[in-house]
Scaffold this active site. Structure first.
Site, PDB file in Angstrom:
ATOM      1  N   GLU A 112       0.942  -1.045   0.012  1.00  0.00           N
ATOM      2  CA  GLU A 112      -0.017   0.064  -0.071  1.00  0.00           C
ATOM      3  C   GLU A 112       0.719   1.307  -0.265  1.00  0.00           C
ATOM      4  OE1 GLU A 112      -3.273   0.109   2.921  1.00  0.00           O
ATOM      5  OE2 GLU A 112      -4.183  -1.539   2.081  1.00  0.00           O
ATOM      6  N   HIS A 228      -8.654   9.907   2.127  1.00  0.00           N
ATOM      7  CA  HIS A 228      -8.387   8.876   1.314  1.00  0.00           C
ATOM      8  C   HIS A 228      -8.490   9.174  -0.350  1.00  0.00           C
ATOM      9  CE1 HIS A 228      -8.235   4.825  -0.431  1.00  0.00           C
ATOM     10  NE2 HIS A 228      -7.808   4.360   0.683  1.00  0.00           N
ATOM     11  N   ARG A 274      -0.872   9.543   1.164  1.00  0.00           N
ATOM     12  CA  ARG A 274      -2.274   9.674   0.942  1.00  0.00           C
ATOM     13  C   ARG A 274      -2.522  11.278   0.492  1.00  0.00           C
ATOM     14  NH1 ARG A 274      -5.536   5.421   4.482  1.00  0.00           N
ATOM     15  NH2 ARG A 274      -4.736   3.578   3.125  1.00  0.00           N
ATOM     16  N   HIS A 331     -11.187   9.897   5.701  1.00  0.00           N
ATOM     17  CA  HIS A 331     -11.084   8.798   5.907  1.00  0.00           C
ATOM     18  C   HIS A 331     -10.888   8.517   7.054  1.00  0.00           C
ATOM     19  CE1 HIS A 331     -10.331   4.477   5.080  1.00  0.00           C
ATOM     20  NE2 HIS A 331      -9.055   4.505   5.344  1.00  0.00           N
ATOM     21  N   ARG A 366      -1.870   9.163   8.739  1.00  0.00           N
ATOM     22  CA  ARG A 366      -1.650   7.767   9.108  1.00  0.00           C
ATOM     23  C   ARG A 366      -1.140   7.089   7.829  1.00  0.00           C
ATOM     24  NH1 ARG A 366      -4.823   3.523   8.186  1.00  0.00           N
ATOM     25  NH2 ARG A 366      -6.574   4.857   7.878  1.00  0.00           N
TER      26      ARG A 366
HETATM   27  C1  SIN Z   1      -7.467   0.986   2.256  1.00  0.00           C
HETATM   28  O1  SIN Z   1      -7.585  -0.001   2.147  1.00  0.00           O
HETATM   29  O2  SIN Z   1      -6.962   1.701   1.344  1.00  0.00           O
HETATM   30  C2  SIN Z   1      -7.541   1.497   3.683  1.00  0.00           C
HETATM   31  C3  SIN Z   1      -6.899   1.044   4.451  1.00  0.00           C
HETATM   32  C4  SIN Z   1      -6.340   2.094   5.423  1.00  0.00           C
HETATM   33  O3  SIN Z   1      -6.903   3.128   5.591  1.00  0.00           O
HETATM   34  O4  SIN Z   1      -5.356   1.554   6.091  1.00  0.00           O
END
Ligand code: SIN
Length: 527
Positions: A112, A228, A274, A331, A366
């Site tokens: 991620e 997000h 993000r 988010h 975060r």
């Molecule tokens: C996501 O799956 O993009 C969200 C996961 C997160 O916010 O940690």
């Protein structure tokens, strides 16, 4: 009036982890305003970050967390959590929680944004939260009672207002009930619902933050809201999250004619932190340009991401075309009720865990998949603390009578509050827009609501009130921080200002007990 050893308000990962780790002789009550599975934890798609791969190291996880958090993080807390993460995941896995595995039975790891390694443990593809919540619920022992559809609306402090001893709640039949305990835990989640575009569950209306603030508990970092980058966007509305794991598997952000929008913006391109991706998409949206996630590079999309495929199909997206329309939306709030790593707040007997709390782990933004991890980590720490503190009880046998003022003022209409917050206190902020929002919010008498008796309000009115209090705190804090850092972007102060702002912002609600006035007062304390 009912008496327990521990009252937990909320039912996400942090709450369930705490409940399961408390010793079985404690009489525990979980109060949740909806049913057990209606929160943000259940919706979590991505997974849990932990340095479990052979080439990974908790220190790299620490560095990524600090970098994403724009170094506003509590470094010691981040170190402790990232070190403990592999043990937490392995413990849960070995006790039967199902995580996705490869053909050799090893944990399958995803990637991620802002992670330097593949370290996202997931379950059911993109159903991680659901599987973890269901597993933890199945593990609840008989010392734990759950009351659903029970809305906690006030905290009860002792006579001296030096300790929290219980809560007031609305029951499903509309009556009010008092629950007393020496340990009261706010695990109420965040406040995504104060913005019109959000990935959050309906339940995320800032309840715990507002409850704590009304009780005079310290809060911190309320300006840091994470947007997000990719929420599904259909017919002018956001329709749910498209996990960052989709970009982790190779999806790219593009315009309708295929231009890759993250090229040249950040070295990590589509997997940049993000706030950078969100601000870039927002910039296109402001100019009326729709951005899409191009998923055509991902093989077998629907089996890796079953929930997302279903969501898109339900909203009429043709998955064969491989383009998902997206916008950023609120988010996660990095700020909240200020706590230590045991979840202890500034008032003894009151604790906060999960998104309602601000441990400092997330800093100004975060890192992806650190929230379920933080919930497990601090939820477990708090259980250890309470298990060792059981002699420390103050019962509410002589229930204090704090006379609150009757106030029946108007509250903002929720849709109006959400829209104005999104427009004026959202992804890109300026002094002018924030001031406009602060003035708009001020007409609803914030200060009077802080000391008002709430017994007569309905759950819908209480939700509006808690959203209103939280929105005011976010707006005030965003006005005060005259720099940009992590999730807080000020177009009029576009850079980090380390000389003045490399510190935590603590919000005190100072009560002048003589004349009963509340003052909004923020002091900046060096960490
Ligand atoms: C996501 O799956 O993009 C969200 C996961 C997160 O916010 O940690």
């Amino acid at each position: 009036m009912k008496q327990y050893d521990v009252i937990i308000i909320g039912s996400g990962i942090a709450a369930l982890q705490l409940a399961n780790k408390l010793t079985k002789d404690l009489n525990v009550m979980i109060l949740t305003k909806e049913n057990l599975t209606k929160g943000n934890s259940y919706l979590a798609q991505g997974g849990v970050a932990a340095a479990v791969a052979p080439g990974d190291d908790p220190y790299l996880h620490y560095l990524d967390t600090m970098e994403a958090g724009a170094h506003h993080n509590n470094a010691k807390a981040v170190l402790e959590m990232t070190k403990k993460a592999p043990e937490l995941i392995n413990g849960l896995w070995q006790s039967g929680c199902r995580f996705d595995e490869d053909e050799n039975g090893n944990l399958l790891l995803g990637m991620e944004g802002a992670h330097s390694e593949k370290r996202i443990v997931h379950s059911g593809g993109d159903e991680t939260g659901r599987h973890m919540v269901e597993f933890l619920i199945s593990d609840l022992a008989s010392n734990i009672t759950v009351e659903q559809s029970t809305f906690v609306y006030d905290l009860i402090l002792n006579q001296e207002k030096s300790r929290c001893i219980g809560v007031k709640a609305k029951l499903p039949d509309g009556s009010n009930e008092i629950y007393l305990a020496p340990h009261v835990v706010l695990a109420t989640g965040g406040c995504g619902q104060i913005f019109s575009f959000t990935s959050n569950a309906e339940t995320a209306s800032g309840d715990g933050i507002a409850l704590a603030y009304r009780a005079g508990v310290e809060l911190a970092d309320m300006e840091f809201v994470q947007f997000h980058p990719t929420l599904l966007y259909v017919d002018g509305k956001t329709r749910g999250l498209i996990s960052e794991a989709v970009r982790g598997e190779g999806a790219l952000l593009v315009t309708e004619d295929g231009k890759q929008i993250m090229a040249g913006i950040h070295p990590l391109k589509d997997l940049a932190p993000r706030h950078i991706v969100s601000q870039t998409i927002y910039d296109y949206s402001r100019r009326g340009i729709q951005i899409y996630l191009d998923i055509s590079y991902i093989e077998d999309f629907s089996s890796r991401f079953p929930t997302i495929s279903k969501l898109c199909t339900q909203h009429g997206i043709d998955m064969e075309k491989g383009l998902i329309p997206v916008v950023p939306g609120s988010h996660f709030i990095m700020g909240g009720i200020k706590t230590d790593l045991q979840g202890r707040t500034s008032i003894p007997g009151l604790y906060a865990i999960g998104e309602a709390a601000c441990t400092g782990i997330h800093g100004a933004n975060r890192l992806a998949s650190n929230s379920l991890l933080e919930g497990m980590f601090v939820g477990g720490n708090l259980a250890d603390w309470i298990n060792s503190q059981r002699a420390d009880k103050e019962t509410g046998n002589n229930l204090p009578v704090h006379v609150k003022t009757f106030f029946a003022g108007k509250l903002p209409v929720p849709d109006m509050l959400k829209q104005t917050m999104m427009d004026r206190a959202g992804i890109v902020r300026t002094k002018e827009q924030l001031t406009l929002q602060a003035e708009w919010l001020a007409q609803f008498n914030h200060d009077k609501w802080l000391d008002a008796d709430l017994d007569h309000l309905s759950p819908a009115q209480l939700t509006s009130l808690f959203m209103y209090i939280t929105a005011t705190l976010v707006t005030q804090s965003a006005l005060e921080r005259t720099e940009s850092r992590g999730g807080h972007y000020r177009e009029d102060f576009p850079y980090e200002d380390n000389a003045n702002w490399m510190k935590k912002q603590i919000i005190h609600q100072q009560k002048n007990r003589k004349d009963g006035k509340h003052e909004f007062n923020q002091t900046a304390l060096a960490t």
